[in-house]
Design an enzyme around this catalytic site. Structure first.
Site, PDB file in Angstrom:
ATOM      1  N   ARG A 175      -3.352  74.593   7.870  1.00  0.00           N
ATOM      2  CA  ARG A 175      -3.307  75.778   6.996  1.00  0.00           C
ATOM      3  C   ARG A 175      -2.942  77.011   7.827  1.00  0.00           C
ATOM      4  O   ARG A 175      -2.184  77.869   7.406  1.00  0.00           O
ATOM      5  CB  ARG A 175      -4.648  75.979   6.267  1.00  0.00           C
ATOM      6  CG  ARG A 175      -4.711  77.315   5.531  1.00  0.00           C
ATOM      7  CD  ARG A 175      -5.825  77.421   4.479  1.00  0.00           C
ATOM      8  NE  ARG A 175      -7.064  76.792   4.856  1.00  0.00           N
ATOM      9  CZ  ARG A 175      -7.893  77.253   5.818  1.00  0.00           C
ATOM     10  NH1 ARG A 175      -7.622  78.362   6.478  1.00  0.00           N
ATOM     11  NH2 ARG A 175      -9.004  76.602   6.100  1.00  0.00           N
ATOM     12  N   LYS A 199      15.155  79.572  -4.311  1.00  0.00           N
ATOM     13  CA  LYS A 199      16.474  79.928  -4.836  1.00  0.00           C
ATOM     14  C   LYS A 199      17.558  79.689  -3.778  1.00  0.00           C
ATOM     15  O   LYS A 199      17.756  78.559  -3.365  1.00  0.00           O
ATOM     16  CB  LYS A 199      16.425  81.364  -5.359  1.00  0.00           C
ATOM     17  CG  LYS A 199      15.215  81.652  -6.266  1.00  0.00           C
ATOM     18  CD  LYS A 199      15.231  80.790  -7.509  1.00  0.00           C
ATOM     19  CE  LYS A 199      14.139  81.024  -8.517  1.00  0.00           C
ATOM     20  NZ  LYS A 199      12.755  81.146  -8.079  1.00  0.00           N
ATOM     21  N   TYR A 210      11.619  89.824 -12.144  1.00  0.00           N
ATOM     22  CA  TYR A 210      11.361  88.475 -12.670  1.00  0.00           C
ATOM     23  C   TYR A 210      10.108  88.505 -13.563  1.00  0.00           C
ATOM     24  O   TYR A 210       9.113  89.164 -13.214  1.00  0.00           O
ATOM     25  CB  TYR A 210      11.206  87.517 -11.494  1.00  0.00           C
ATOM     26  CG  TYR A 210      10.637  86.170 -11.863  1.00  0.00           C
ATOM     27  CD1 TYR A 210      11.235  85.386 -12.851  1.00  0.00           C
ATOM     28  CD2 TYR A 210       9.489  85.685 -11.245  1.00  0.00           C
ATOM     29  CE1 TYR A 210      10.698  84.161 -13.213  1.00  0.00           C
ATOM     30  CE2 TYR A 210       8.961  84.443 -11.578  1.00  0.00           C
ATOM     31  CZ  TYR A 210       9.562  83.695 -12.568  1.00  0.00           C
ATOM     32  OH  TYR A 210       9.033  82.490 -12.929  1.00  0.00           O
ATOM     33  N   ASP A 213      12.194  92.524  -2.729  1.00  0.00           N
ATOM     34  CA  ASP A 213      12.434  91.121  -3.047  1.00  0.00           C
ATOM     35  C   ASP A 213      13.938  90.883  -2.921  1.00  0.00           C
ATOM     36  O   ASP A 213      14.726  91.376  -3.727  1.00  0.00           O
ATOM     37  CB  ASP A 213      11.929  90.832  -4.466  1.00  0.00           C
ATOM     38  CG  ASP A 213      12.050  89.352  -4.839  1.00  0.00           C
ATOM     39  OD1 ASP A 213      12.977  88.695  -4.331  1.00  0.00           O
ATOM     40  OD2 ASP A 213      11.230  88.882  -5.649  1.00  0.00           O
TER      41      ASP A 213
HETATM   42  O1  P1T Z   1       9.257  80.648  -8.653  1.00  0.00           O
HETATM   43  P1  P1T Z   1       8.770  81.227  -7.368  1.00  0.00           P
HETATM   44  O2  P1T Z   1       9.244  80.516  -6.163  1.00  0.00           O
HETATM   45  O3  P1T Z   1       7.292  81.457  -7.373  1.00  0.00           O
HETATM   46  O4  P1T Z   1       9.463  82.672  -7.227  1.00  0.00           O
HETATM   47  C1  P1T Z   1       9.172  83.738  -8.065  1.00  0.00           C
HETATM   48  C2  P1T Z   1      10.325  84.705  -8.055  1.00  0.00           C
HETATM   49  C3  P1T Z   1      10.259  85.819  -7.239  1.00  0.00           C
HETATM   50  N1  P1T Z   1      11.265  86.721  -7.184  1.00  0.00           N
HETATM   51  C4  P1T Z   1      12.379  86.557  -7.919  1.00  0.00           C
HETATM   52  C5  P1T Z   1      13.460  87.583  -7.849  1.00  0.00           C
HETATM   53  C6  P1T Z   1      12.523  85.434  -8.738  1.00  0.00           C
HETATM   54  O5  P1T Z   1      13.654  85.310  -9.454  1.00  0.00           O
HETATM   55  C7  P1T Z   1      11.466  84.485  -8.821  1.00  0.00           C
HETATM   56  C8  P1T Z   1      11.561  83.279  -9.673  1.00  0.00           C
HETATM   57  N2  P1T Z   1      12.565  83.335 -10.646  1.00  0.00           N
HETATM   58  C9  P1T Z   1      12.885  82.343 -11.524  1.00  0.00           C
HETATM   59  C10 P1T Z   1      12.254  81.155 -11.578  1.00  0.00           C
HETATM   60  C11 P1T Z   1      14.006  82.649 -12.446  1.00  0.00           C
HETATM   61  O6  P1T Z   1      14.559  81.733 -13.092  1.00  0.00           O
HETATM   62  O7  P1T Z   1      14.372  83.819 -12.533  1.00  0.00           O
END
Ligand code: P1T
Length: 383
Positions: A51, A200, A103, A175
């Site tokens: 961890r 992503k 998001y 972000d």
């Molecule tokens: O899904 P996750 O890995 O927890 O990420 C969240 C997140 C954070 N910041 C941005 C700009 C994002 O687009 C996302 C997640 N977005 C999607 C799943 C989507 O389809 O837009």
């Protein structure tokens, strides 16, 4: 690799040396929870419990830090877990300026998890410099923004926001998920923290959920690392291995995403079915000049409004054969979605309306397939 190595070289080598035990050139998947100690409190290497740290994760953290031009990297089990680590730094009564278009899951985390803990949040259109400056309060500790934003692809001037935050003693967190470190370097523009959903473009193959935080500030890093270890929302070694494998090609992939999205945006603009097409690379984009200044490519995301509302959009999406209807983005395969029903369904309807997230809005994550096939797919679905 020397410290002056360029992006593509760092993408492939940063944080990774041949395995000292075997010479394996890929960092192994250290699938272990713990590490033998020859004597209590004495370690063979720098690791005591996974961890806290794991060699596969350490390699990924160093790699991502290098790509963002940062000294420190921390990885998490998701992008939301990475954001949560930053929000854990705040105390009841603290105030956050949050960019109004983010998001849906980010909006939910800030508004439905943290405001119950006494954190105050102002949603602000950060493309408006005066509105941003006026939003600060004595208790403002953090400004959080995406650029380009999800899903409206607003482009926010990072250097200008960094100057405001510095003057007020607040942290700026950016972000960088949509832009990727290939196209935009927020730390060099004055951001304190960069956040990624590595699910992503960093992962790029739609097979891993992950997140990361990068910083150049030693004190901020120590605070974040303390929470990372205390809360424990860390990724497993196999996911870190897959992400390390992905970052080796990120510059090549993102280059093709940008080429394809640029061509598709030009195509959609000419199409009567799409009265509104938003892409930071189009001259018509309201912040095209800011995008040109702070990005070295315009990304793989396009948002467009269909003239027939939800029914038309639904029919169009269902008829596509190469684009897949799915949440997420940034993979090699093209995806498409309806933000109002899917990724941003949790955003209150009045806020969606204010932002222009209408029922007829569709969001394209343009993949790296042949662009003529992608355009052909759209044409046959509209036909
Ligand atoms: O899904 P996750 O890995 O927890 O990420 C969240 C997140 C954070 N910041 C941005 C700009 C994002 O687009 C996302 C997640 N977005 C999607 C799943 C989507 O389809 O837009």
């Amino acid at each position: 690799m020397n410290d002056n190595a360029r992006f593509a070289t760092r993408a492939i080598h940063a944080g990774q040396q041949p395995d000292p035990a075997t010479g394996a050139i890929m960092t192994p998947v250290y699938q272990t929870a713990t590490y033998a100690q020859p004597s209590p409190g004495k370690f063979i290497g720098e690791f005591d419990y996974s961890r806290s740290a794991n060699p596969t994760r350490t390699a990924l953290e160093a790699n991502l830090a290098s790509l963002e031009g940062g000294r420190h990297g921390l990885c998490f089990g998701s992008g939301c877990a990475a954001m949560d680590c930053v929000l854990h730094q705040l105390s009841p009564g603290d105030h956050i300026i949050l960019c109004d278009d983010v998001y849906g899951g980010t909006n939910r985390l800030f508004h439905r998890v943290y405001d119950r803990h006494g954190i105050k949040i102002s949603l602000v259109d950060l493309t408006d410099h005066d509105a941003a400056a006026a939003a600060f309060r004595p208790e403002t500790r953090l400004m959080w923004l995406e650029t380009p934003t999800n899903p409206m692809l607003k482009v926010i001037d990072i250097a200008a926001m960094a100057e405001l935050c510095r003057a007020k003693g607040a942290w700026l967190a950016v972000d960088n998920t949509f832009a990727t470190p290939v196209l935009q370097a927020p730390l060099s523009l004055g951001a304190d923290i960069v956040c990624h959903s590595s699910t992503k473009y960093i992962g790029g193959h739609s097979d891993v959920v992950g997140g990361a935080l990068l910083t150049n500030d030693d004190a901020i890093h120590e605070k974040l690392k303390f929470v990372q270890n205390s809360v424990g929302a860390v990724p497993g070694p196999m996911d870190c291995f897959l992400l390390l494998r992905s970052t080796k090609t990120i510059h090549v992939r993102v280059d093709r995403h940008c080429q394809n999205a640029g061509k598709l945006a030009e195509h959609l603009v000419e199409h009567p079915k799409f009265p509104r097409v938003v892409y930071p690379g189009l001259d018509s984009h309201p912040q095209h000049a800011v995008a040109k200044k702070q990005m070295c490519g315009f990304g793989g995301m396009i948002t467009a409004e269909m003239d027939g509302g939800l029914d038309d959009a639904r029919r169009f999406l269902e008829r596509l054969k190469i684009f897949t209807i799915a949440e997420s983005l940034g993979g090699v395969e093209s995806l498409i979605e309806s933000p109002a029903i899917m990724t941003h369904a949790s955003v209150p309807a009045d806020q969606r309306a204010k932002l222009g997230i209408t029922d007829g809005l569709v969001r394209f994550s343009v993949g790296i397939e042949d662009i003529d096939d992608l355009i052909g797919d759209i044409e046959q679905a509209l036909g």
